[in-house]
Motif scaffolding. Structure first.
Motif, PDB file in Angstrom:
ATOM      1  N   LEU A 137       0.429  -1.192  -0.175  1.00 47.21           N
ATOM      2  CA  LEU A 137      -0.352   0.019  -0.159  1.00 47.21           C
ATOM      3  C   LEU A 137       1.035   1.036   0.149  1.00 47.21           C
ATOM      4  O   LEU A 137       2.156   1.504   0.390  1.00 47.21           O
ATOM      5  N   LYS A 138       0.276   2.305  -0.911  1.00 45.55           N
ATOM      6  CA  LYS A 138       1.206   3.302  -1.211  1.00 45.55           C
ATOM      7  C   LYS A 138       0.982   4.838  -1.226  1.00 45.55           C
ATOM      8  O   LYS A 138       0.555   6.102   0.617  1.00 45.55           O
ATOM      9  N   ALA A 139      -0.906   4.462  -0.841  1.00 44.84           N
ATOM     10  CA  ALA A 139      -1.486   5.652  -0.751  1.00 44.84           C
ATOM     11  C   ALA A 139      -3.257   5.373   0.027  1.00 44.84           C
ATOM     12  O   ALA A 139      -3.629   3.748  -0.618  1.00 44.84           O
ATOM     13  N   VAL A 140      -4.532   6.227   0.300  1.00 44.01           N
ATOM     14  CA  VAL A 140      -5.727   6.466   0.253  1.00 44.01           C
ATOM     15  C   VAL A 140      -6.439   7.394  -0.399  1.00 44.01           C
ATOM     16  O   VAL A 140      -5.668   8.433   0.005  1.00 44.01           O
ATOM     17  N   MET A 141      -7.229   6.845  -1.082  1.00 38.42           N
ATOM     18  CA  MET A 141      -7.813   7.801  -1.548  1.00 38.42           C
ATOM     19  C   MET A 141      -9.538   8.561  -1.212  1.00 38.42           C
ATOM     20  O   MET A 141     -10.030   7.453  -1.494  1.00 38.42           O
ATOM     21  N   PRO A 142     -10.106   8.993  -0.084  1.00 36.53           N
ATOM     22  CA  PRO A 142     -11.488   9.395   0.430  1.00 36.53           C
ATOM     23  C   PRO A 142     -11.289  10.072  -1.020  1.00 36.53           C
ATOM     24  O   PRO A 142     -11.279  11.064  -1.783  1.00 36.53           O
ATOM     25  N   VAL A 143     -13.146  10.050  -1.227  1.00 36.66           N
ATOM     26  CA  VAL A 143     -13.786  10.628  -1.851  1.00 36.66           C
ATOM     27  C   VAL A 143     -14.684  11.994  -1.082  1.00 36.66           C
ATOM     28  O   VAL A 143     -15.601  11.176  -0.106  1.00 36.66           O
ATOM     29  N   HIS A 144     -14.975  12.680  -1.561  1.00 40.45           N
ATOM     30  CA  HIS A 144     -15.743  13.543  -0.669  1.00 40.45           C
ATOM     31  C   HIS A 144     -17.384  13.553  -1.250  1.00 40.45           C
ATOM     32  O   HIS A 144     -16.896  14.658  -2.586  1.00 40.45           O
ATOM     33  N   LEU A 145     -17.489  12.784  -1.053  1.00 42.30           N
ATOM     34  CA  LEU A 145     -19.311  12.453  -1.678  1.00 42.30           C
ATOM     35  C   LEU A 145     -19.690  13.436  -2.096  1.00 42.30           C
ATOM     36  O   LEU A 145     -20.651  13.254  -1.026  1.00 42.30           O
ATOM     37  N   TYR A 146     -20.635  13.726  -2.924  1.00 45.68           N
ATOM     38  CA  TYR A 146     -21.683  14.499  -2.889  1.00 45.68           C
ATOM     39  C   TYR A 146     -21.568  16.328  -2.179  1.00 45.68           C
ATOM     40  O   TYR A 146     -22.000  16.944  -2.335  1.00 45.68           O
ATOM     41  N   GLY A 147     -20.055  15.986  -2.374  1.00 42.01           N
ATOM     42  CA  GLY A 147     -19.361  17.655  -1.210  1.00 42.01           C
ATOM     43  C   GLY A 147     -19.354  17.722  -0.261  1.00 42.01           C
ATOM     44  O   GLY A 147     -18.936  18.390   0.628  1.00 42.01           O
ATOM     45  N   GLN A 148     -19.678  15.983   0.274  1.00 45.82           N
ATOM     46  CA  GLN A 148     -19.510  16.312   2.051  1.00 45.82           C
ATOM     47  C   GLN A 148     -17.786  15.347   2.179  1.00 45.82           C
ATOM     48  O   GLN A 148     -17.363  14.238   1.967  1.00 45.82           O
ATOM     49  N   CYS A 149     -17.183  16.179   3.166  1.00 44.33           N
ATOM     50  CA  CYS A 149     -15.553  15.737   3.042  1.00 44.33           C
ATOM     51  C   CYS A 149     -15.686  14.690   3.459  1.00 44.33           C
ATOM     52  O   CYS A 149     -16.545  14.316   4.740  1.00 44.33           O
ATOM     53  N   ALA A 150     -14.784  13.497   3.631  1.00 41.87           N
ATOM     54  CA  ALA A 150     -15.211  12.259   4.371  1.00 41.87           C
ATOM     55  C   ALA A 150     -14.086  12.481   5.482  1.00 41.87           C
ATOM     56  O   ALA A 150     -14.141  13.798   5.549  1.00 41.87           O
TER      57      ALA A 150
END
Length: 393
Positions: A137-150
């Motif tokens: 593992l090198k990274a984590v990519m959270p998505v701020h879905l619909y405009g709300q931060c993870a």
């Protein structure tokens, strides 16, 4: 509430014509300035937009590029994600979230979402971190879905504790924040999209990489321009991903309005929530759970998050039939997203099967995005909710 059976005016998912009508003269003037300068690619307008967006977001550097998809890839490569590495991310997102990882030669590792917010579940991520030693593992990519931060408290801690890069997929979150810090400044790097449907949108494609690491920003600038700092001298293999000046000029105009537009989106979302509760279709958004008698479930907003509602999304019973009913009433809607990434045919080689990510797979069957744009009226929102009530009557 208004009688939808006698109303014929269509309510679109998004109406950019209303936005354009309010800023037409400013946009034309900005575009004319670029045309007269003939600095059409990475010109003065691009440099100005990069400076202004960095200041707005609170980032040390912002680098314009050709699309949000490219922005994610550039951010990952600049964070040294390379062939043989793996990146943890969500399967409940647009295709570019995963394709940008694969474009680096790396492997996406999909983890389930939290059912209340539909964002990447940090608890599930933590479990994967302690069981995935062989994944490189090198990274984590959270998505701020619909405009709300993870939940960036948790993801920032994972980055520190496990020496991982945190790359934000902020494509839907320009102006969103977590504990007062804006999306795009919460990890090592972030990618934004300015596709026309986004809350900050260009007149075509466009993207932005943000970071608080000046060396990383310089690397992105090389990568977006064929790996070159000086014309015809190439230090590495890069890409042609330059933001053109017309798009930057349009974005500079719209950037002045983004706070009021985002504030208006929040008002619209709150009014939708109020209407759904008033007519008995749903319980208050942050109550948790889903009452069996209620056909609609409202998504939760975390207290640390300033949600900008790029989309207003509900979970609902008989979703596909409801969508057909809304269409028959002239009301637009959309499904973000009908097929999770781990179930996409092109990713069969990753080895995922139905049932591997149960919350993700259930959400894909239930989510429905309703019309939201700053210029929508309360009367139109009444019509939307009344049409949904009519369906479940």
């Amino acid at each position: 509430m208004p009688d939808t059976s006698v109303t014929t005016t269509r309510i679109p998912m998004l109406d950019l014509k209303r936005q354009f009508a309010a800023i037409r003269d400013e946009v034309y003037a900005a575009m004319q300035e670029v045309c007269e300068s003939q600095h059409l690619v990475l010109g003065e307008a691009v440099q100005a937009f990069e400076r202004e967006s960095a200041v707005y977001l609170g980032a040390k550097a912002a680098v314009g590029c050709a699309s949000g998809t490219d922005a994610l890839w550039l951010a990952l490569v600049a964070c040294d994600v390379k062939p043989g590495d793996s990146v943890i991310t969500t399967s409940f997102s647009f295709f570019a979230t995963a394709s940008s990882i694969i474009r680096c030669g790396a492997r996406p590792v999909f983890v389930d979402i939290h059912p209340d917010t539909l964002n990447l579940d940090p608890g599930q991520v933590e479990a994967k971190l302690y069981s995935a030693a062989a994944l490189n593992l090198k990274a984590v990519m959270p998505v701020h879905l619909y405009g709300q931060c993870a939940d960036m408290d948790r993801f920032e801690r994972f980055g520190r504790d496990h020496s991982l890069k945190i790359v934000e997929d902020a494509a839907q979150a320009f102006g969103a924040s977590w504990r007062g810090r804006r999306a795009g400044t919460l990890g090592h790097a972030a990618g934004f999209s300015f596709y026309p449907t986004k809350n900050l949108s260009a007149f075509g494609d466009g993207g932005l990489v943000t970071t608080n690491d000046n060396d990383l920003a310089e690397h992105v600038r090389r990568l977006r321009n064929h790996g070159s700092r000086v014309r015809y001298y190439h230090e590495e293999l890069g890409w042609n991903s330059r933001l053109d000046s017309i798009q930057a000029a349009v974005l500079r105009v719209k950037l002045k309005y983004i706070d009021q537009w985002n504030a208006r989106r929040r008002e619209i979302a709150e009014f939708y929530d109020k209407l759904f509760v008033e007519v008995g279709l749903a319980s208050p958004a942050n109550r948790g759970g889903w009452a069996a008698k209620e056909p609609v479930r409202l998504l939760c907003t975390l207290t640390q998050a300033h949600h900008i509602y790029h989309q207003y999304v509900i979970r609902c019973m008989r979703r596909d039939d409801l969508r057909q009913h809304l269409s028959s009433r002239g009301i637009g809607s959309e499904i973000y997203y009908p097929v999770p990434l781990h179930m996409q045919e092109c990713f069969n080689y990753l080895g995922y099967r139905a049932g591997d990510l149960p919350h993700t797979e259930l959400a894909a069957k239930e989510v429905l995005a309703l019309p939201i744009f700053p210029e929508i009226t309360e009367e139109e929102q009444h019509r939307v909710v009344d049409a949904i009530r009519e369906f479940y009557r």
